[in-house]
Design a protein around this motif. Structure first.
Motif, PDB file in Angstrom:
ATOM      1  N   MET A  74      31.187   6.396  82.862  1.00  0.00           N
ATOM      2  CA  MET A  74      32.580   6.683  82.491  1.00  0.00           C
ATOM      3  C   MET A  74      33.254   5.517  81.777  1.00  0.00           C
ATOM      4  O   MET A  74      34.437   5.573  81.482  1.00  0.00           O
ATOM      5  N   ASN A  75      32.475   4.443  81.533  1.00  0.00           N
ATOM      6  CA  ASN A  75      33.030   3.252  80.890  1.00  0.00           C
ATOM      7  C   ASN A  75      34.253   2.724  81.647  1.00  0.00           C
ATOM      8  O   ASN A  75      35.250   2.324  81.052  1.00  0.00           O
ATOM      9  N   SER A  76      34.150   2.741  82.986  1.00  0.00           N
ATOM     10  CA  SER A  76      35.282   2.345  83.828  1.00  0.00           C
ATOM     11  C   SER A  76      34.897   1.250  84.825  1.00  0.00           C
ATOM     12  O   SER A  76      35.586   1.063  85.828  1.00  0.00           O
ATOM     13  N   LEU A  77      33.816   0.548  84.555  1.00  0.00           N
ATOM     14  CA  LEU A  77      33.306  -0.411  85.538  1.00  0.00           C
ATOM     15  C   LEU A  77      34.334  -1.490  85.870  1.00  0.00           C
ATOM     16  O   LEU A  77      34.580  -1.790  87.049  1.00  0.00           O
ATOM     17  N   GLU A  78      34.934  -2.079  84.863  1.00  0.00           N
ATOM     18  CA  GLU A  78      35.887  -3.173  85.078  1.00  0.00           C
ATOM     19  C   GLU A  78      37.108  -2.702  85.851  1.00  0.00           C
ATOM     20  O   GLU A  78      37.586  -3.386  86.767  1.00  0.00           O
ATOM     21  N   LYS A  79      37.617  -1.521  85.510  1.00  0.00           N
ATOM     22  CA  LYS A  79      38.807  -0.987  86.173  1.00  0.00           C
ATOM     23  C   LYS A  79      38.518  -0.646  87.627  1.00  0.00           C
ATOM     24  O   LYS A  79      39.310  -0.953  88.529  1.00  0.00           O
ATOM     25  N   ILE A  80      37.382  -0.010  87.892  1.00  0.00           N
ATOM     26  CA  ILE A  80      37.027   0.349  89.264  1.00  0.00           C
ATOM     27  C   ILE A  80      36.822  -0.901  90.105  1.00  0.00           C
ATOM     28  O   ILE A  80      37.242  -0.975  91.262  1.00  0.00           O
ATOM     29  N   GLU A  81      36.180  -1.924  89.522  1.00  0.00           N
ATOM     30  CA  GLU A  81      35.981  -3.193  90.221  1.00  0.00           C
ATOM     31  C   GLU A  81      37.325  -3.807  90.593  1.00  0.00           C
ATOM     32  O   GLU A  81      37.524  -4.287  91.716  1.00  0.00           O
ATOM     33  N   SER A  82      38.260  -3.770  89.655  1.00  0.00           N
ATOM     34  CA  SER A  82      39.601  -4.314  89.903  1.00  0.00           C
ATOM     35  C   SER A  82      40.325  -3.526  90.989  1.00  0.00           C
ATOM     36  O   SER A  82      40.954  -4.101  91.889  1.00  0.00           O
ATOM     37  N   ASP A  83      40.225  -2.189  90.929  1.00  0.00           N
ATOM     38  CA  ASP A  83      40.870  -1.327  91.933  1.00  0.00           C
ATOM     39  C   ASP A  83      40.362  -1.640  93.334  1.00  0.00           C
ATOM     40  O   ASP A  83      41.142  -1.813  94.272  1.00  0.00           O
ATOM     41  N   LEU A  84      39.043  -1.704  93.468  1.00  0.00           N
ATOM     42  CA  LEU A  84      38.450  -1.911  94.789  1.00  0.00           C
ATOM     43  C   LEU A  84      38.747  -3.307  95.327  1.00  0.00           C
ATOM     44  O   LEU A  84      38.970  -3.491  96.523  1.00  0.00           O
ATOM     45  N   SER A  85      38.758  -4.300  94.435  1.00  0.00           N
ATOM     46  CA  SER A  85      39.092  -5.667  94.853  1.00  0.00           C
ATOM     47  C   SER A  85      40.515  -5.715  95.394  1.00  0.00           C
ATOM     48  O   SER A  85      40.791  -6.349  96.423  1.00  0.00           O
ATOM     49  N   GLU A  86      41.411  -5.032  94.704  1.00  0.00           N
ATOM     50  CA  GLU A  86      42.815  -5.000  95.118  1.00  0.00           C
ATOM     51  C   GLU A  86      42.966  -4.284  96.460  1.00  0.00           C
ATOM     52  O   GLU A  86      43.725  -4.721  97.332  1.00  0.00           O
ATOM     53  N   LEU A  87      42.224  -3.205  96.633  1.00  0.00           N
ATOM     54  CA  LEU A  87      42.317  -2.442  97.878  1.00  0.00           C
ATOM     55  C   LEU A  87      41.795  -3.250  99.062  1.00  0.00           C
ATOM     56  O   LEU A  87      42.430  -3.293 100.127  1.00  0.00           O
ATOM     57  N   VAL A  88      40.660  -3.909  98.896  1.00  0.00           N
ATOM     58  CA  VAL A  88      40.089  -4.710  99.989  1.00  0.00           C
ATOM     59  C   VAL A  88      41.014  -5.866 100.343  1.00  0.00           C
ATOM     60  O   VAL A  88      41.206  -6.192 101.520  1.00  0.00           O
ATOM     61  N   GLU A  89      41.602  -6.491  99.336  1.00  0.00           N
ATOM     62  CA  GLU A  89      42.531  -7.596  99.582  1.00  0.00           C
ATOM     63  C   GLU A  89      43.755  -7.100 100.346  1.00  0.00           C
ATOM     64  O   GLU A  89      44.256  -7.774 101.259  1.00  0.00           O
TER      65      GLU A  89
END
Length: 241
Positions: A74-89
């Protein structure tokens, strides 16, 4: 920090759910769709062939791998990585939300509604929202932190980065860390970014342990002492003296 605030407000509704509401909700809603087939379908929506850069094992590794494949397609790797990092934090700064993700007594529909509300408030990407919804619907939010760590392994490898775990008895001074990083960069080679992660472990007594790319360089005093002890315990052949 901003997400933590949104989570606190976004999940306030489920704090007031009564026990009777929870029980009736659990009885009235059937169990979610099987997670494994759903995630496989999620990762294979496109015919594009994607190979994971690191072979991960176990349930959490499989979840992370399927998410990685879907994200690349989906060409969304960077965005998903950012989303999950924010959620875990945010989970680290919001004990209520962290507990909510691990509480098996929370009804499925309540979990699902809460996680979707959080995703909407935080403006997460649709693939992130869909993945988290699958986990919530199937009671796997409790594995979120472990899944995200595995997913980050894949994104790091995807970029060609190399994470190096350095264990010492106390934090390395900035100058020593810089020198170590430069030395590791020479060993690993140009074209790859070296990230040093420090781990403090007083039980190694001194020295350091360096771990990267399934390699371990143990220069700790503990290991040297154990080696010396083994040598001293070995029988001595007097006739050869």
């Amino acid at each position: 920090m901003a997400l933590a605030g949104r989570i606190r407000s976004g999940i306030s509704f489920f704090k007031n759910i009564s026990v009777s509401d929870s029980v009736s909700s659990a009885r009235s809603h059937p169990r979610g769709l099987p997670l494994i087939p759903a995630l496989r379908a999620y990762a294979t929506e496109s015919t594009q062939k994607v190979k994971v850069p690191v072979a991960l094992v176990g349930e959490n590794g499989n979840f992370a791998s399927w998410l990685y494949i879907a994200a690349v397609k989906m060409n969304s790797l960077e965005k998903i990585e950012s989303d999950l990092s924010e959620l875990v934090e945010a989970m680290k700064t919001s004990p209520i939300f962290a507990q909510f993700t691990k509480d098996p007594s929370v009804p499925r529909q309540t979990r699902l509604a809460a996680i979707r509300d959080v995703c909407d408030e935080a403006k997460f990407a649709e693939p992130t929202k869909n993945f988290l919804s699958l986990l919530a619907e199937n009671g796997k939010l409790k594995n979120l932190d472990a899944i995200v760590k595995k997913f980050m392994q894949l994104t790091t490898a995807h970029r060609g980065d190399v994470q190096v775990l350095v264990t010492t008895v106390m934090p390395l001074p900035a100058a020593e860390e810089k020198e170590l990083k430069e030395t590791l960069q020479e060993i690993i080679g140009e074209g790859k970014k070296v990230t040093v992660i420090q781990k403090i472990d007083p039980s190694i007594y001194g020295g350091l342990i360096v771990e990267f790319q399934q390699k371990v360089l143990d220069m700790s005093i503990r290991t040297r002492a154990q080696q010396m002890e083994r040598l001293l315990r070995e029988p001595v052949d007097i006739s050869s003296l």
